[in-house]
Write an enzyme that holds these catalytic residues in place. Structure first.
Site, PDB file in Angstrom:
ATOM      1  N   ASP A   1       1.058  -0.845  -0.019  1.00  0.00           N
ATOM      2  CA  ASP A   1      -0.053   0.056  -0.285  1.00  0.00           C
ATOM      3  C   ASP A   1       0.499   0.954   0.021  1.00  0.00           C
ATOM      4  O   ASP A   1       0.783   2.185   1.065  1.00  0.00           O
ATOM      5  CB  ASP A   1      -0.865  -0.290   1.250  1.00  0.00           C
ATOM      6  CG  ASP A   1       0.036  -0.007   2.797  1.00  0.00           C
ATOM      7  OD1 ASP A   1       1.106  -0.457   2.499  1.00  0.00           O
ATOM      8  OD2 ASP A   1      -0.930   0.471   3.171  1.00  0.00           O
TER       9      ASP A   1
ATOM     10  N   ASP B   1       6.336   1.567   2.013  1.00  0.00           N
ATOM     11  CA  ASP B   1       6.630   0.259   0.591  1.00  0.00           C
ATOM     12  C   ASP B   1       7.030   0.447  -0.300  1.00  0.00           C
ATOM     13  O   ASP B   1       7.460   0.170  -1.245  1.00  0.00           O
ATOM     14  CB  ASP B   1       4.447   0.414   0.664  1.00  0.00           C
ATOM     15  CG  ASP B   1       4.012   0.294   1.549  1.00  0.00           C
ATOM     16  OD1 ASP B   1       3.470  -0.868   1.954  1.00  0.00           O
ATOM     17  OD2 ASP B   1       3.628   0.992   2.432  1.00  0.00           O
TER      18      ASP B   1
ATOM     19  N   ASN C   1      -2.578   2.376   3.572  1.00  0.00           N
ATOM     20  CA  ASN C   1      -2.051   3.802   3.951  1.00  0.00           C
ATOM     21  C   ASN C   1      -2.835   5.045   3.639  1.00  0.00           C
ATOM     22  O   ASN C   1      -2.942   5.889   4.266  1.00  0.00           O
ATOM     23  CB  ASN C   1      -0.590   3.961   3.277  1.00  0.00           C
ATOM     24  CG  ASN C   1       0.393   3.046   4.707  1.00  0.00           C
ATOM     25  OD1 ASN C   1       0.677   3.362   4.936  1.00  0.00           O
ATOM     26  ND2 ASN C   1       1.489   2.463   3.670  1.00  0.00           N
TER      27      ASN C   1
ATOM     28  N   THR D   1       3.082  -5.954   3.013  1.00  0.00           N
ATOM     29  CA  THR D   1       3.395  -5.069   3.973  1.00  0.00           C
ATOM     30  C   THR D   1       2.017  -3.903   4.170  1.00  0.00           C
ATOM     31  O   THR D   1       2.634  -2.629   4.338  1.00  0.00           O
ATOM     32  CB  THR D   1       4.708  -4.063   2.984  1.00  0.00           C
ATOM     33  OG1 THR D   1       4.210  -3.652   2.287  1.00  0.00           O
ATOM     34  CG2 THR D   1       5.707  -5.312   2.427  1.00  0.00           C
TER      35      THR D   1
ATOM     36  N   PHE E   1      -0.888  -0.401  12.539  1.00  0.00           N
ATOM     37  CA  PHE E   1      -1.881  -0.087  11.522  1.00  0.00           C
ATOM     38  C   PHE E   1      -1.673  -1.409  11.259  1.00  0.00           C
ATOM     39  O   PHE E   1      -3.165  -1.557  10.406  1.00  0.00           O
ATOM     40  CB  PHE E   1      -0.863   1.328  11.262  1.00  0.00           C
ATOM     41  CG  PHE E   1      -1.461   1.565   9.636  1.00  0.00           C
ATOM     42  CD1 PHE E   1      -2.869   2.132  10.104  1.00  0.00           C
ATOM     43  CD2 PHE E   1      -1.715   1.007   8.322  1.00  0.00           C
ATOM     44  CE1 PHE E   1      -3.878   2.960   9.482  1.00  0.00           C
ATOM     45  CE2 PHE E   1      -2.012   1.527   7.329  1.00  0.00           C
ATOM     46  CZ  PHE E   1      -3.224   2.420   7.482  1.00  0.00           C
ATOM     47  N   ASN E   2      -0.754  -1.886   9.899  1.00  0.00           N
ATOM     48  CA  ASN E   2      -1.881  -3.077   8.961  1.00  0.00           C
ATOM     49  C   ASN E   2      -2.725  -4.140   9.064  1.00  0.00           C
ATOM     50  O   ASN E   2      -3.476  -4.100   8.402  1.00  0.00           O
ATOM     51  CB  ASN E   2      -0.679  -3.749   8.583  1.00  0.00           C
ATOM     52  CG  ASN E   2       0.647  -2.972   8.050  1.00  0.00           C
ATOM     53  OD1 ASN E   2      -0.008  -1.871   7.139  1.00  0.00           O
ATOM     54  ND2 ASN E   2       1.685  -2.998   7.361  1.00  0.00           N
TER      55      ASN E   2
ATOM     56  N   HIS F   1       9.541   0.388   7.793  1.00  0.00           N
ATOM     57  CA  HIS F   1       8.988  -0.842   8.370  1.00  0.00           C
ATOM     58  C   HIS F   1       9.157  -1.773   7.382  1.00  0.00           C
ATOM     59  O   HIS F   1       9.587  -2.713   7.812  1.00  0.00           O
ATOM     60  CB  HIS F   1       7.467  -0.612   8.661  1.00  0.00           C
ATOM     61  CG  HIS F   1       7.224   0.043   9.685  1.00  0.00           C
ATOM     62  ND1 HIS F   1       7.012  -0.400  11.487  1.00  0.00           N
ATOM     63  CD2 HIS F   1       7.047   1.467  10.006  1.00  0.00           C
ATOM     64  CE1 HIS F   1       7.358   0.852  12.257  1.00  0.00           C
ATOM     65  NE2 HIS F   1       6.732   1.871  10.857  1.00  0.00           N
ATOM     66  N   ASP F   2       8.461  -1.954   6.282  1.00  0.00           N
ATOM     67  CA  ASP F   2       8.206  -2.595   5.494  1.00  0.00           C
ATOM     68  C   ASP F   2       9.403  -3.341   4.512  1.00  0.00           C
ATOM     69  O   ASP F   2       9.370  -4.585   4.241  1.00  0.00           O
ATOM     70  CB  ASP F   2       7.746  -1.739   4.084  1.00  0.00           C
ATOM     71  CG  ASP F   2       5.948  -1.624   4.877  1.00  0.00           C
ATOM     72  OD1 ASP F   2       5.834  -1.868   5.802  1.00  0.00           O
ATOM     73  OD2 ASP F   2       5.337  -0.440   3.416  1.00  0.00           O
TER      74      ASP F   2
HETATM   75  C1  BDR Z   1       2.867  -0.086   8.737  1.00  0.00           C
HETATM   76  O1  BDR Z   1       2.495   1.135   8.242  1.00  0.00           O
HETATM   77  C2  BDR Z   1       2.413   1.548   7.743  1.00  0.00           C
HETATM   78  O2  BDR Z   1       1.965   3.413   6.641  1.00  0.00           O
HETATM   79  C3  BDR Z   1       3.527   0.980   6.914  1.00  0.00           C
HETATM   80  O3  BDR Z   1       3.797   1.135   5.684  1.00  0.00           O
HETATM   81  C4  BDR Z   1       3.668  -0.200   7.244  1.00  0.00           C
HETATM   82  O4  BDR Z   1       3.222  -0.847   6.877  1.00  0.00           O
HETATM   83  C5  BDR Z   1       3.801   0.169   9.622  1.00  0.00           C
HETATM   84  O5  BDR Z   1       2.953   0.275  10.871  1.00  0.00           O
HETATM   85 CA    CA Z   2       2.589  -0.219   4.402  1.00  0.00          CA
END
Ligand code: BDR
Ligand code: CA
Length: 311
Positions: A10, A15, A40, A126, A166-167, A240-241
């Site tokens: 996303d 990402d 996102n 991701t 979040f994801n 993160h991703d």
């Molecule tokens: C995740 O949330 C998104 O905002 C980032 O792309 C990442 O995949 C981190 O919590």
């Molecule tokens: Ca992401």
């Protein structure tokens, strides 16, 4: 031999960085497809961003398919407060991509790729897990044929709420389907992605790289860092991703633990929590490998070498 992957994403600054790492000719990965999902920002913008990043990286032959516009059950909750209204704010990439999506829906492309494979394709999500859950539900025959799902999501604490990352928070029902599917799972949650910090010395090193990909990634880093260093109070952006992608390139940079992970889908305050059972807390079968630590030097060495590999 190159490891075959489908990147379900996303984009999203981090990402886009995961795409950069996966597409570098230095690394041992073959991108079979890029699929997009609402996360996102909405799926239209995320897809547009995936195409723009493909143009940047020269990924002319990798199919990009648009996926789910909404989570399975709940209403969409985006993260424009982290990634901006476009999902990739801070960059000067052309607004309209040259590359086009394929006609197939992401879920159907995932199913087709997995069914036609010899069981050697790894899925790397991701973003929220909506597409992967839908693919599993639509065609359960893919379950034994997915080599592994190596995902960014979850953790023993949250960032969207105190309990949820979040994801997973965006579509916990989908995450539950995936975690309970029986497919081998490697989870890269906040415990480890918060160790992948783009600190100022790393930013300096990256800003010295002079190619269009590195320049665009620096623009992303600068935007993303402001959010992380500002209201989130970090010493650098948490990248993160790229973590699950880095794992596929060099698993030795992570310490993994075999655990049981359950997804909370009912809690009033804990919806989307990933309950990670460690140290004999449960007799139930483990269902995932959970990333605990990251060797930061190895991670940044790989990231920076990959940036330099573009011309
Ligand atoms: C995740 O949330 C998104 O905002 C980032 O792309 C990442 O995949 C981190 O919590
Ligand atoms: Ca992401």
């Amino acid at each position: 031999m190159n490891r075959r992957i489908i990147l379900d994403c996303d984009p999203g600054h981090d990402d886009a960085m995961a795409m950069m790492l996966a597409a570098s000719k230095l690394n041992n990965l073959k991108l079979e497809a890029i699929t997009t999902v609402a996360g996102n920002v909405d799926v239209e913008k995320n897809t547009n961003n995936a195409l723009r990043i493909c143009d940047l990286l020269g990924l002319n032959d990798v199919p990009v398919a648009k996926g789910a516009a909404q989570p399975l059950i709940r209403k969409m909750k985006a993260a424009a407060h982290v990634h901006g209204q476009s999902g990739l704010d801070g960059t000067t990439l052309p607004v309209e991509p040259f590359k086009q999506i394929v006609k197939q829906h992401a879920v159907d492309l995932i199913i087709e790729k997995i069914i036609d494979s010899d069981g050697d394709i790894t899925i790397v999500p991701t973003g929220p897990l909506t597409n992967i859950a839908l693919a599993i539900r639509k065609e359960p025959k893919i379950i034994p044929k997915i080599k592994e799902i190596v995902l960014m999501g979850g953790g023993t604490y949250g960032n969207r709420t105190p309990a949820a990352e979040f994801n997973i928070y965006v579509d916990a029902e989908a995450a539950k389907i995936v975690l309970e599917s029986g497919v081998p799972i490697e989870m890269f949650g906040l415990d480890v992605t918060h160790q992948a910090l783009a600190t100022s010395d790393r930013m300096m090193e990256m800003s010295a790289i002079n190619n269009p990909v590195a320049k665009a990634v620096m623009q992303m880093m600068n935007f993303y860092s402001q959010i992380y260093q500002g209201k989130l109070g970090f010493t650098g952006a948490a990248v993160h991703d790229p973590c699950p992608v880095a794992y596929l390139i060099d698993p030795t940079m992570f310490e993994m633990e075999r655990v049981r992970i359950d997804i909370e889908t009912k809690g009033e305050f804990t919806y989307g929590m990933t309950c990670v059972y460690t140290n004999g807390m449960t007799d139930r079968e483990p269902n995932a490998n959970f990333a605990r630590t990251l060797n930061q030097d190895k991670f940044w060495d790989l990231f920076i070498r990959s940036l330099k590999s573009y011309s």
